[in-house]
Scaffold this active site. Structure first.
Site, PDB file in Angstrom:
ATOM      1  N   HIS A 132       0.836  -1.208   0.000  1.00 21.76           N
ATOM      2  CA  HIS A 132       0.000   0.000   0.000  1.00 21.76           C
ATOM      3  C   HIS A 132       0.868   1.255   0.000  1.00 21.76           C
ATOM      4  O   HIS A 132       0.609   2.201  -0.766  1.00 21.76           O
ATOM      5  CB  HIS A 132      -0.914   0.002   1.220  1.00 21.76           C
ATOM      6  N   GLU A 133       1.897   1.272   0.845  1.00 17.85           N
ATOM      7  CA  GLU A 133       2.769   2.447   0.893  1.00 17.85           C
ATOM      8  C   GLU A 133       3.556   2.611  -0.405  1.00 17.85           C
ATOM      9  O   GLU A 133       3.792   3.731  -0.856  1.00 17.85           O
ATOM     10  CB  GLU A 133       3.714   2.351   2.094  1.00 17.85           C
ATOM     11  N   HIS A 175       1.616   4.488  -2.927  1.00 20.80           N
ATOM     12  CA  HIS A 175       1.743   5.949  -2.865  1.00 20.80           C
ATOM     13  C   HIS A 175       2.987   6.429  -3.609  1.00 20.80           C
ATOM     14  O   HIS A 175       2.975   7.491  -4.240  1.00 20.80           O
ATOM     15  CB  HIS A 175       1.807   6.410  -1.406  1.00 20.80           C
TER      16      HIS A 175
END
Length: 226
Positions: free
Chosen positions: A99-100, A103
């Site tokens: 998920h990070e 980004h």
């Protein structure tokens, strides 16, 4: 004096936010006990996806800020992962790490909603700091215009939260897709990845809803006072 019928909806939204937060922690704990078949750590998964996406310049570092302090720092071009995610080989570790990285991929492609979110940050920062004092001063002193200024600043903070929602949902979508695309999870593990990521997204939905309802409440009070 400050009670308003809209408060009932805000309380419901607050309850939803608290439930969503407990859901995040519960799902993370549940799937943190399930080892991924790949046996990759969160740090290894993050590094692999970044390299495959041509983002070798983005660093992956250990975060010392505690559990679920994972984040992507766009200014330092660094993905920072908490201890359990950085070293863990569980479904939860892979989900959060990916998920990070999502980004970081957004940042590299100038994803429009992320760009908007970055531009709104200064306004949101000012709004979150000064709007409460302007509201209080306006109510105590009977200065309607002061309340109006507070609403305008608070609206900037709410807009920031609204922009954050699609950014987080898109990062989760990218995370799941990349984990599957690069064979870091199998089809049976996709369910666990989805549960961890969906619970996290729900927290942003609840907090955004609460902020929007608060803004509507203040606007209604402002109109009635005028």
């Amino acid at each position: 004096m400050f009670f308003h019928p809209m408060d009932f909806l805000i309380i419901i939204a607050l309850g939803l936010a608290m439930w969503a937060q407990s859901k995040v922690q519960g799902n993370f704990r549940q799937w943190a006990s399930v080892q991924a078949a790949s046996r990759m750590t969160g740090a290894q998964a993050a590094r692999y996806i970044l390299d495959q996406e041509g983002l070798s310049q983005v660093k992956v570092e250990f975060s010392k800020n505690g559990t679920l302090s994972d984040h992507y720092d766009p200014s330092a071009k660094t993905v920072r992962l908490s201890d359990q995610v950085y070293q863990g080989t569980s479904i939860s570790s892979l989900a959060v790490a990916a998920h990070e990285v999502g980004h970081a991929i957004q940042d590299s492609t100038n994803y429009s909603m992320l760009v908007l979110r970055h531009r709104l940050f200064p306004l949101a920062n000012i709004g979150s700091q000064f709007a409460p004092f302007l509201f209080l001063g306006g109510f105590l002193l009977g200065l309607t215009n002061l309340i109006g200024i507070g609403i305008a600043l608070f609206a900037g903070a709410v807009l920031f939260q609204v922009a954050t929602l699609p950014v987080e949902i898109d990062a989760s979508r990218r995370a799941k897709n990349k984990l599957l695309e690069f064979g870091m999870i199998n089809n049976n593990e996709e369910k666990g990845i989805g549960k961890v990521l969906n619970a996290a997204a729900l927290t942003y939905v609840a907090s955004t809803l609460m902020a929007v309802l608060q803004l509507i409440k203040f606007i209604m009070i402002f109109r009635n006072r005028r």
